[in-house]
Scaffold this motif. Structure first.
Motif, PDB file in Angstrom:
ATOM      1  N   VAL A 139       5.511   6.482  14.317  1.00  0.00           N
ATOM      2  CA  VAL A 139       5.587   6.917  12.927  1.00  0.00           C
ATOM      3  C   VAL A 139       7.029   7.329  12.652  1.00  0.00           C
ATOM      4  O   VAL A 139       7.635   8.029  13.465  1.00  0.00           O
ATOM      5  CB  VAL A 139       4.651   8.117  12.668  1.00  0.00           C
ATOM      6  N   SER A 195      16.070  10.436   9.896  1.00  0.00           N
ATOM      7  CA  SER A 195      14.630  10.321  10.117  1.00  0.00           C
ATOM      8  C   SER A 195      14.294  10.626  11.567  1.00  0.00           C
ATOM      9  O   SER A 195      15.136  10.560  12.457  1.00  0.00           O
ATOM     10  CB  SER A 195      14.104   8.956   9.699  1.00  0.00           C
ATOM     11  N   ASP A 242      -3.546   5.230  10.651  1.00  0.00           N
ATOM     12  CA  ASP A 242      -2.647   4.975   9.544  1.00  0.00           C
ATOM     13  C   ASP A 242      -1.370   5.788   9.725  1.00  0.00           C
ATOM     14  O   ASP A 242      -1.397   7.008   9.765  1.00  0.00           O
ATOM     15  CB  ASP A 242      -3.371   5.373   8.244  1.00  0.00           C
ATOM     16  N   ASP A 245       1.088   6.164   7.656  1.00  0.00           N
ATOM     17  CA  ASP A 245       1.477   6.905   6.450  1.00  0.00           C
ATOM     18  C   ASP A 245       0.757   8.245   6.359  1.00  0.00           C
ATOM     19  O   ASP A 245       1.340   9.241   5.925  1.00  0.00           O
ATOM     20  CB  ASP A 245       1.173   6.069   5.205  1.00  0.00           C
ATOM     21  N   ARG A 269       2.450  10.671   8.632  1.00  0.00           N
ATOM     22  CA  ARG A 269       3.735  11.077   8.070  1.00  0.00           C
ATOM     23  C   ARG A 269       3.547  12.083   6.932  1.00  0.00           C
ATOM     24  O   ARG A 269       4.217  13.111   6.883  1.00  0.00           O
ATOM     25  CB  ARG A 269       4.462   9.828   7.556  1.00  0.00           C
ATOM     26  N   ASP A 270       2.594  11.783   6.051  1.00  0.00           N
ATOM     27  CA  ASP A 270       2.384  12.684   4.917  1.00  0.00           C
ATOM     28  C   ASP A 270       1.910  14.054   5.376  1.00  0.00           C
ATOM     29  O   ASP A 270       2.318  15.077   4.816  1.00  0.00           O
ATOM     30  CB  ASP A 270       1.355  12.074   3.955  1.00  0.00           C
ATOM     31  N   LYS A 285       4.898  15.942   6.732  1.00  0.00           N
ATOM     32  CA  LYS A 285       5.805  16.355   5.662  1.00  0.00           C
ATOM     33  C   LYS A 285       5.211  17.493   4.836  1.00  0.00           C
ATOM     34  O   LYS A 285       5.895  18.439   4.461  1.00  0.00           O
ATOM     35  CB  LYS A 285       6.109  15.152   4.744  1.00  0.00           C
ATOM     36  N   LYS A 344      14.263   3.221   8.647  1.00  0.00           N
ATOM     37  CA  LYS A 344      14.501   2.637   7.327  1.00  0.00           C
ATOM     38  C   LYS A 344      15.807   3.133   6.729  1.00  0.00           C
ATOM     39  O   LYS A 344      16.479   2.416   6.018  1.00  0.00           O
ATOM     40  CB  LYS A 344      13.345   3.003   6.388  1.00  0.00           C
TER      41      LYS A 344
END
Lengths: 95, 166, 133
Positions: free
Chosen positions: B99, B135, B145, B147, B150-151, B154, C106
């Motif tokens: 991730v 990052s 998943d 994402d 990551r969410d 965060k 990225k």
């Protein structure tokens, strides 16, 4: 009170057995590898388990004298893990 | 007055921590030991202040305490989850993924805290930082998943750390 | 008396928790099949397991009537250093290319462990990395 103490002593014996077993399993990983990272990880786990064994010894004997030993082994284990990893990463420990 | 205090205590939290650690090493509380711990707590930050000029000027202590409690709770809960995964899931059913967490934090201290928190809350290990520090590379043990992981990082940790190091 | 009895039960509970977590860590270390997933079990479960043993030692000292708190120091030290050693071992895995490699970031050029000078890049991208280990 007595049953509680008996239970606690039983749990202590069980913990000794399990920690010894964990040391053996970490040793297996140390021998079969397959890569340097796994060997460093196995050694790190063995140091942590050794700390656990010393703490248990302290509980079993009912003394506080092993506290400094635990602290120093924890510090040495951390430093040696980092030194080993740094040697693999950079080919040098103190640049 | 504040100038003198700032010179004497470049790092008040470190002064307190050093004094507490000294008293705990002695394993008994006595006035002499507290005073000696405080002396150490004044001398050591003063003597080492030169080597970290960019230290965070102030952190919001109350929020930091809340953050610590949340992290300890997460460590306990998530450790049980990971123990369950390790014991019951066969290797073929594990879905380990990488991730990438884009960082809003800039201070090295805050990024270090975030990386440490990610590693200690099981299921994720922070592995690397990108070469410009924008990052963070995180390895998840079993996640469907990337994402979502990551969410959660965060929202749950980075947002709080941003408030602490504002 | 009740404090001592409570301390004995707390010790019993914490010893069991510690034993379970260290066992899980060792099983994970042997069972899992990828260097990066293997990193997950011992660094955290073992730390929590030893943490429980240290707390057990603390509550046992209360059961003996000589309370002590200095085990908390070792506990704090372990919890501060565990992520750092885990991070270093992950870096070693990336460096040796022993695991599946992540995609490039990225926002930046590359991950810092893989950021070697241009002249060494050819050696570094071979399967087992440079011959250091």
């Amino acid at each position: 009170m007595n049953t509680a103490i008996d239970l606690m002593n039983g749990a202590m014996m069980l913990s000794f057995v399990i920690l010894g077993l964990s040391q053996l399993m970490a040793m297996v990983r140390l021998v079969i590898g397959p890569d340097t990272g796994d060997r460093i990880l196995a050694l790190d786990t063995m140091v942590i388990n050794a700390i656990g064994l010393i703490v248990l010894l302290g509980i079993a004997q009912g003394t506080q004298v092993y506290f400094e030993v635990t602290l120093i082994i924890a510090m040495l284990g951390f430093v040696s893990t980092v030194a080993y990893a740094r040697f693999v990463l950079r080919g040098d420990i103190i640049e | 007055m504040t100038k003198v205090l700032n010179w004497l205590f470049p790092h008040p939290l470190m002064t307190v921590i050093l004094a507490v650690v000294w008293v705990m090493l002695q394993n008994k509380v006595s006035a002499g030991m507290v005073v000696f711990g405080l002396i150490l707590g004044i001398i050591i930050p003063r003597a080492t202040a030169v080597w970290w000029p960019d230290r965070p000027k102030a952190i919001v202590t109350a929020k930091f305490v809340v953050y610590c409690i949340i992290v300890v709770w997460d460590i306990i809960v998530a450790n049980i989850e990971v123990a369950w995964i390790v014991l019951t899931k066969p290797n073929s059913k594990l879905r380990p993924i990488w991730v990438e967490v884009p960082l809003d934090l800039r201070q090295p201290e805050a990024i270090t805290l975030l990386a440490g928190t990610i590693t200690l809350t099981p299921g994720t290990v922070s592995a690397d930082l990108s070469n410009e520090g924008r990052s963070l590379l995180v390895h998840a043990l079993d996640a469907a998943d990337a994402d979502a992981v990551r969410d959660e990082i965060k929202h749950r940790y980075e947002r709080r750390l941003k408030e602490i190091f504002e | 008396m009740t404090l001592e009895l409570f301390a004995v039960y707390a010790t019993l509970f914490l010893l069991s928790v510690g034993a379970v977590f260290t066992l899980v860590a060792a099983i994970g270390l042997v069972k899992l099949n990828d260097p990066m997933t293997r990193l997950h079990a011992p660094t955290k479960a073992a730390t929590v397991g030893i943490g429980a043993f240290l707390l057990a030692s603390m509550s046992h000292s209360f059961a003996l009537g000589q309370g002590s708190f200095h085990e908390l120091l070792v506990l704090a030290f372990l919890f501060v250093t565990a992520p750092i050693s885990a991070n270093f071992i992950a870096k070693v895995n990336l460096h040796k290319r022993a695991c599946d490699m992540p995609d490039a970031p990225k926002h930046d050029e590359m991950w810092s462990t893989l950021d070697v000078p241009e002249s060494d890049r050819k050696i570094a991208t071979e399967k087992n990395g440079p011959a250091t280990g």
